[in-house]
Enzyme design. Structure first.
Site, PDB file in Angstrom:
ATOM      1  N   THR A  12       0.749  -1.204   0.169  1.00  0.00           N
ATOM      2  CA  THR A  12      -0.125   0.112   0.095  1.00  0.00           C
ATOM      3  C   THR A  12       1.019   1.180  -0.096  1.00  0.00           C
ATOM      4  O   THR A  12       1.934   1.187   0.312  1.00  0.00           O
ATOM      5  CB  THR A  12      -1.016   0.028   1.024  1.00  0.00           C
ATOM      6  OG1 THR A  12      -0.144   0.124   2.474  1.00  0.00           O
ATOM      7  CG2 THR A  12      -1.765  -1.068   1.073  1.00  0.00           C
ATOM      8  N   ALA A  14       2.010   3.347  -2.695  1.00  0.00           N
ATOM      9  CA  ALA A  14       3.328   3.432  -3.584  1.00  0.00           C
ATOM     10  C   ALA A  14       2.953   4.510  -4.624  1.00  0.00           C
ATOM     11  O   ALA A  14       3.284   4.160  -5.814  1.00  0.00           O
ATOM     12  CB  ALA A  14       3.488   2.038  -4.198  1.00  0.00           C
ATOM     13  N   SER A  15       2.566   5.608  -4.228  1.00  0.00           N
ATOM     14  CA  SER A  15       2.202   6.682  -5.222  1.00  0.00           C
ATOM     15  C   SER A  15       3.243   7.172  -5.869  1.00  0.00           C
ATOM     16  O   SER A  15       3.577   7.326  -7.105  1.00  0.00           O
ATOM     17  CB  SER A  15       1.532   7.846  -4.370  1.00  0.00           C
ATOM     18  OG  SER A  15       0.109   7.587  -3.880  1.00  0.00           O
ATOM     19  N   TYR A 168       0.266  11.731  14.580  1.00  0.00           N
ATOM     20  CA  TYR A 168       1.166  10.629  13.524  1.00  0.00           C
ATOM     21  C   TYR A 168       1.796   9.744  14.615  1.00  0.00           C
ATOM     22  O   TYR A 168       1.648   8.443  14.574  1.00  0.00           O
ATOM     23  CB  TYR A 168       1.960  11.539  12.784  1.00  0.00           C
ATOM     24  CG  TYR A 168       3.009  10.550  11.995  1.00  0.00           C
ATOM     25  CD1 TYR A 168       2.338   9.583  10.776  1.00  0.00           C
ATOM     26  CD2 TYR A 168       4.273   9.959  12.416  1.00  0.00           C
ATOM     27  CE1 TYR A 168       3.320   8.889  10.235  1.00  0.00           C
ATOM     28  CE2 TYR A 168       5.181   9.131  11.495  1.00  0.00           C
ATOM     29  CZ  TYR A 168       4.518   8.622  10.516  1.00  0.00           C
ATOM     30  OH  TYR A 168       5.194   7.848   9.505  1.00  0.00           O
TER      31      TYR A 168
END
Length: 257
Positions: A12, A14-15, A168
């Site tokens: 997930t 991996a732009s 975060y």
């Protein structure tokens, strides 16, 4: 490479071609794993690093040129049904996956004075809820006796504070706790669950000033690169790592906080 022939990995987040997700995809494809990755350009376009809209397609073609099957989808992981959508499409296009790499993350700067409910929820939905639901869906569908691998990504939240990144740090810290408990639950299914902390990694967000300030904290004299964490993950998903589970791996080049 007969032991990995036909194995399928989901990655997930991996732009970006310079990102950790893309480096993981390349490392696994070079070893012969078939790849399915997700991306979410809306998030990356809102970040300082930005991306070009065709980067995911460039990555997919790059992986295919390595001789493996590669597919991808744009997926909003904050959608409660994202895990089912993803696993359904992977099964349809490539087959039953052997590996899940929960690399996608949501991160914005905030502290106790300005953190809102909405921003905390955005961090929770991607960093912990999506990671949990994807791992559960992967495990429920895993149909082999051994060889399953889940690797989560964290940022060493328990090694020191992260002022200015309260949401975060809170949600990524929960990933460590998830990993430890989930590893015990999934071991009887033949699935290992580990988490990797890559430390500060230059994926395009580091300015020259940031890099110069960080370099003295690395005994090797350089900051982390996406390829560094990709190598660690390549080992954790291999057969050689079948006896390693429930571990938090600090693959950060001796970084001193």
């Amino acid at each position: 490479m007969n032991h990995i022939k036909g194995k399928i990995a989901i990655i997930t987040g991996a732009s970006r071609l310079k990102g950790i997700g893309a480096a993981i995809c390349r490392a696994l494809a070079e070893d012969g794993y078939h790849i399915f990755f997700t991306y979410w350009t809306e998030y990356d376009k809102a970040m300082p690093w930005n991306i070009k809209s065709n980067e995911p397609q460039i990555l997919k073609e790059e992986l295919r040129q390595k001789g493996v099957m590669a597919e991808c989808m744009e997926l909003d992981l904050s959608n409660p049904n994202a895990s089912v959508q993803l696993l359904n499409l992977v099964n349809d296009q490539l087959g039953h996956p052997d590996i899940l790499i929960n690399n996608a993350a949501y991160s914005t700067n905030n502290d106790f004075s300005n953190l809102t409910v909405e921003e905390l929820d955005k961090h929770y939905m991607v960093n912990i809820r999506a990671t949990t639901l994807l791992s559960i869906e992967f495990a429920k569908r895993f149909d082999k006796k051994f060889g399953g691998r889940i690797v989560n990504l964290t940022s060493g939240q328990f090694r020191g504070p992260m002022p200015g990144e309260l949401a975060y740090a809170t949600t990524k810290g929960a990933v460590d706790a998830l990993t430890i408990t989930l590893s015990a639950e999934l071991a009887p299914l033949g699935i290992t669950v580990n988490v990797v902390n890559p430390g500060p990694t230059d994926t395009g967000w580091m300015t020259a000033t940031v890099k110069n300030n960080l370099q003295p904290l690395f005994p090797f004299g350089r900051v982390g690169r996406p390829e560094d964490v990709a190598k660690s993950i390549k080992f954790l998903v291999s057969d050689e790592a079948e006896w390693i589970t429930g571990q938090i791996i600090h693959s950060e080049g001796g970084f001193r906080r």
